[in-house]
Design an enzyme around this catalytic site. Structure first.
Site, PDB file in Angstrom:
ATOM      1  N   CYS A  41       5.232  -0.228   7.563  1.00  0.00           N
ATOM      2  CA  CYS A  41       5.888   1.006   6.311  1.00  0.00           C
ATOM      3  C   CYS A  41       6.177   1.102   5.388  1.00  0.00           C
ATOM      4  CB  CYS A  41       4.584   2.228   7.199  1.00  0.00           C
ATOM      5  SG  CYS A  41       4.180   3.432   6.074  1.00  0.00           S
ATOM      6  N   LEU A  42       6.327   1.411   4.211  1.00  0.00           N
ATOM      7  CA  LEU A  42       7.259   1.990   3.639  1.00  0.00           C
ATOM      8  C   LEU A  42       8.015   2.915   4.099  1.00  0.00           C
ATOM      9  CD1 LEU A  42       6.062   1.304  -0.116  1.00  0.00           C
ATOM     10  CD2 LEU A  42       8.168   0.415   1.571  1.00  0.00           C
ATOM     11  N   HIS A  58      -5.043   1.945   7.233  1.00  0.00           N
ATOM     12  CA  HIS A  58      -3.832   2.958   7.748  1.00  0.00           C
ATOM     13  C   HIS A  58      -3.280   3.168   6.433  1.00  0.00           C
ATOM     14  CE1 HIS A  58       0.793   1.389   7.954  1.00  0.00           C
ATOM     15  NE2 HIS A  58       1.154   2.209   6.940  1.00  0.00           N
ATOM     16  N   GLU A  59      -3.810   2.900   5.236  1.00  0.00           N
ATOM     17  CA  GLU A  59      -3.362   3.560   3.966  1.00  0.00           C
ATOM     18  C   GLU A  59      -4.136   5.063   4.017  1.00  0.00           C
ATOM     19  OE1 GLU A  59      -0.199   3.746   2.694  1.00  0.00           O
ATOM     20  OE2 GLU A  59      -0.615   2.221   2.646  1.00  0.00           O
ATOM     21  N   HIS A  99      -2.837   7.982   6.435  1.00  0.00           N
ATOM     22  CA  HIS A  99      -1.620   8.488   5.977  1.00  0.00           C
ATOM     23  C   HIS A  99      -2.263   9.973   5.241  1.00  0.00           C
ATOM     24  CE1 HIS A  99       2.340   6.649   5.741  1.00  0.00           C
ATOM     25  NE2 HIS A  99       1.526   5.137   5.794  1.00  0.00           N
ATOM     26  N   GLY A 147       0.893  -1.609   0.042  1.00  0.00           N
ATOM     27  CA  GLY A 147       0.433  -0.301  -0.188  1.00  0.00           C
ATOM     28  C   GLY A 147       0.650   1.639   0.254  1.00  0.00           C
ATOM     29  N   GLN A 197       2.947   9.658   0.876  1.00  0.00           N
ATOM     30  CA  GLN A 197       3.827   9.158   1.349  1.00  0.00           C
ATOM     31  C   GLN A 197       4.683  10.373   0.111  1.00  0.00           C
ATOM     32  OE1 GLN A 197       2.181   5.106   1.799  1.00  0.00           O
ATOM     33  NE2 GLN A 197       3.843   5.002   3.230  1.00  0.00           N
TER      34      GLN A 197
HETATM   35  C1  QAP Z   1       0.765  -0.289   4.813  1.00  0.00           C
HETATM   36  O1  QAP Z   1       3.282  -1.419   3.570  1.00  0.00           O
HETATM   37  C2  QAP Z   1       0.087  -2.108   5.226  1.00  0.00           C
HETATM   38  O2  QAP Z   1       9.521  -1.399   6.963  1.00  0.00           O
HETATM   39  C3  QAP Z   1       1.827  -1.020   3.725  1.00  0.00           C
HETATM   40  O3  QAP Z   1      11.677  -2.424   4.616  1.00  0.00           O
HETATM   41  C4  QAP Z   1       1.074  -2.607   6.492  1.00  0.00           C
HETATM   42  O4  QAP Z   1       3.488  -2.145   2.216  1.00  0.00           O
HETATM   43  C5  QAP Z   1      -1.023  -2.248   6.181  1.00  0.00           C
HETATM   44  C6  QAP Z   1       7.545  -2.529   3.696  1.00  0.00           C
HETATM   45  C7  QAP Z   1       0.813  -4.034   7.340  1.00  0.00           C
HETATM   46  C8  QAP Z   1      -1.453  -3.546   6.539  1.00  0.00           C
HETATM   47  C9  QAP Z   1      -0.499  -4.500   6.404  1.00  0.00           C
HETATM   48  C10 QAP Z   1       7.936  -2.688   5.135  1.00  0.00           C
HETATM   49  C11 QAP Z   1       8.554  -2.604   2.842  1.00  0.00           C
HETATM   50  C12 QAP Z   1       6.528  -2.470   2.845  1.00  0.00           C
HETATM   51  C13 QAP Z   1       9.380  -1.819   5.318  1.00  0.00           C
HETATM   52  C14 QAP Z   1       4.394  -1.415   3.212  1.00  0.00           C
HETATM   53  C15 QAP Z   1      10.757  -2.578   4.759  1.00  0.00           C
HETATM   54  C16 QAP Z   1       9.957  -2.189   3.280  1.00  0.00           C
HETATM   55  C17 QAP Z   1       5.458  -1.846   4.309  1.00  0.00           C
HETATM   56 CO    CO Z   2       2.233   3.045   5.792  1.00  0.00          CO
END
Ligand code: QAP
Ligand code: CO
Length: 168
Positions: A92-93, A134-135, A138, A46, A51
């Site tokens: 989270c990215l 979550h999004e 943001h 996401g 972001q």
């Molecule tokens: C949000 O998160 C989310 O730490 C999206 O080193 C996450 O795409 C919603 C990511 C979990 C629901 C459940 C995170 C990539 C990606 C990191 C992501 C990383 C590399 C996170």
């Molecule tokens: Co995020």
């Protein structure tokens, strides 16, 4: 298409409250395509426009395992359908390398516009519901680390500031 730079916590620009999208045009669709490319490249499931430092109410996500289910939500409005919450280890990215358990309503109703500016409504549960909430956070300048203790959040902040300094 282009890979966009992702803002990282504790960048204050992540606290900006995004403004509603007024027109869904080719320029916005180019941003949407770049956001998908950036998200898939990461890889992530996401990404909110906030972001990538665009403060418009727009998010993309794909919770499939094989990048086969891209979804766009423009001006999303969310309503919880149940009081019951589900826990999920969120990442989270914008907070790379950190995961914390967050509780959110388990079922939600969403109203939004698609990439053609057409309104649609849907219900979501499971990972999709977690990810949309979550999004949307943001877009309101909120991050998942806001739901954990100040102690944990401060530790994450210090570690990220350190790696950001090393990179610079
Ligand atoms: C949000 O998160 C989310 O730490 C999206 O080193 C996450 O795409 C919603 C990511 C979990 C629901 C459940 C995170 C990539 C990606 C990191 C992501 C990383 C590399 C996170
Ligand atoms: Co995020």
């Amino acid at each position: 298409m282009a890979i966009l730079e992702i803002l990282e916590f504790p960048d204050p620009r992540l606290r900006t409250v995004a403004k509603p999208v007024e027109t869904v045009d080719d320029e916005l669709r180019k941003l949407i395509d770049d956001m998908f490319e950036t998200m898939y490249d990461a890889p992530g499931i996401g990404l909110a426009a906030s972001q990538v430092n665009v403060h418009k109410r727009l998010l993309v996500l794909d919770v499939s395992e094989d990048q086969s289910d891209p979804r766009v939500f423009i001006n999303p409005e969310i309503t919880p359908l149940v009081e019951e919450c589900q826990s999920y280890d969120e990442g989270c990215l914008s907070v790379p390398g950190f995961y914390e358990t967050v509780e959110r309503p388990a079922r939600v109703h969403i109203k939004a516009l698609d990439r053609n500016g057409e309104p649609f409504e849907m219900e979501a549960e499971g990972l999709l519901a977690v990810c949309i909430q979550h999004e949307i956070d943001h877009l309101d300048g909120k991050l998942f680390v806001d739901y954990v203790s100040r102690l944990k959040r401060d530790r994450i902040r210090k570690k990220l500031v350190k790696v950001q300094r090393q990179r610079a």
